[in-house]
Enzyme design. Sequence first.
Site, PDB file in Angstrom:
ATOM      1  CB  ALA A 188       5.626   6.623   1.822  1.00 33.58           C
TER       2      ALA A 188
ATOM      3  N   GLY B  51       0.816  -1.198   0.000  1.00 34.55           N
ATOM      4  CA  GLY B  51       0.000   0.000   0.000  1.00 34.55           C
ATOM      5  C   GLY B  51       0.854   1.255   0.000  1.00 34.55           C
ATOM      6  CB  CYS B  52      -0.154   4.779  -0.242  1.00 34.53           C
ATOM      7  SG  CYS B  52      -1.589   4.699   0.853  1.00 34.53           S
ATOM      8  CG  PHE B  53       0.183   5.288   4.946  1.00 35.72           C
ATOM      9  CD1 PHE B  53       0.560   6.629   4.931  1.00 35.72           C
ATOM     10  CD2 PHE B  53      -1.159   4.988   5.069  1.00 35.72           C
ATOM     11  CE1 PHE B  53      -0.385   7.640   5.041  1.00 35.72           C
ATOM     12  CE2 PHE B  53      -2.110   5.987   5.182  1.00 35.72           C
ATOM     13  CZ  PHE B  53      -1.726   7.316   5.161  1.00 35.72           C
TER      14      PHE B  53
END
Length: 344
Positions: free
Chosen positions: A152, A147-149
């Site tokens: 990152a 996913g995104c988090f």
Amino acid sequence: MIKAGIVGATGYAGAELARLLSQHPQAELAAASSVSFTGQRLSEIYPAYYQLCDIVCGTQEEAVEKSDVVFAALPHGLSQELAAECFEQGKAFIDLGADFRLKNEEDYQKWYNGTFAHPELHGQAAYGLPELFRDEIRGKKIVANPGCFTTAVPLALAPALAGGFIEYKGIVADCKTGVTGAGRGLTQNTHFAELNESCSAYKVASHRHNPEMEQSLRRISGKDVTVTFVPHLLPVNRGILATCYARLKDGATPDEVRAAYEKKYAGEYFIRLLPEGKAADIRNVRLSNFCDISLHFDPHDSMLIAISAIDNMVKGAAGQAVQNMNLLFGLDEKTGLTAISPAF
């Protein structure tokens, strides 16, 4: 040409996949499925695709039958049977949902209230964060797209952890996200009147991405890493800004920490380590598959502040999924993903 199918093509991640695959020089969008919009063209749901991506949404079975690789852009709990079907038919399967991300079934039960329906497939699934786990992905048939988090934060911290420059406890990930991360379904806090001119924390110390990012950081460091994770919702469509705080170990210097980042990410096309004095900004990665990282040091309390910026719909979802497809099929990873952000 690689024939690609998207199951869940009308959600934000599915639609972003369609946009990227429609421009891919060595892949074609062969099939798309949607429960809510079966029989309609994708361009009817997203008019920006008119005469560019007019594929008709069919069934899940058609998407599997017509494709060499199937992308699943589905809510958690819906991908395992589809993965089993693809595996049985020899199709590659890339899951943008959460069903294959966690290696421990107890964690999946705790955070997603589900079980491993096919434990043997979970054992064969690769975690698709190429910059950190590339060798694991090659040759696999099932890829769990992060996913995104969880893209990152590990990218911001990996070199410092792997080099042993920061403490493994007390790490704080303070993250901001665009509203597309909440999906296409409307909720009260994503109404314009609620979201506009606002910035608020949500799911504090209880977000499902927390165990996933810790899982990656533990693999990178070989240590029992813990992270305090606090996400915030921004009134913007796209972007993740992850500001990560970690205490430097005694003797660790800014120069050697920066050298570790330069070495780790040398040759990584999608990682841009910014010059000293610059700060990562979501505007500069919008619509791209890049991850910008900036490093900052606070001598007052010996803190490393590592900031990463990604587009949550591209590097945090569909773009990374295409990057993983490229890896599976022996293509250059950046194929179809070289678009840069608009300057303003």
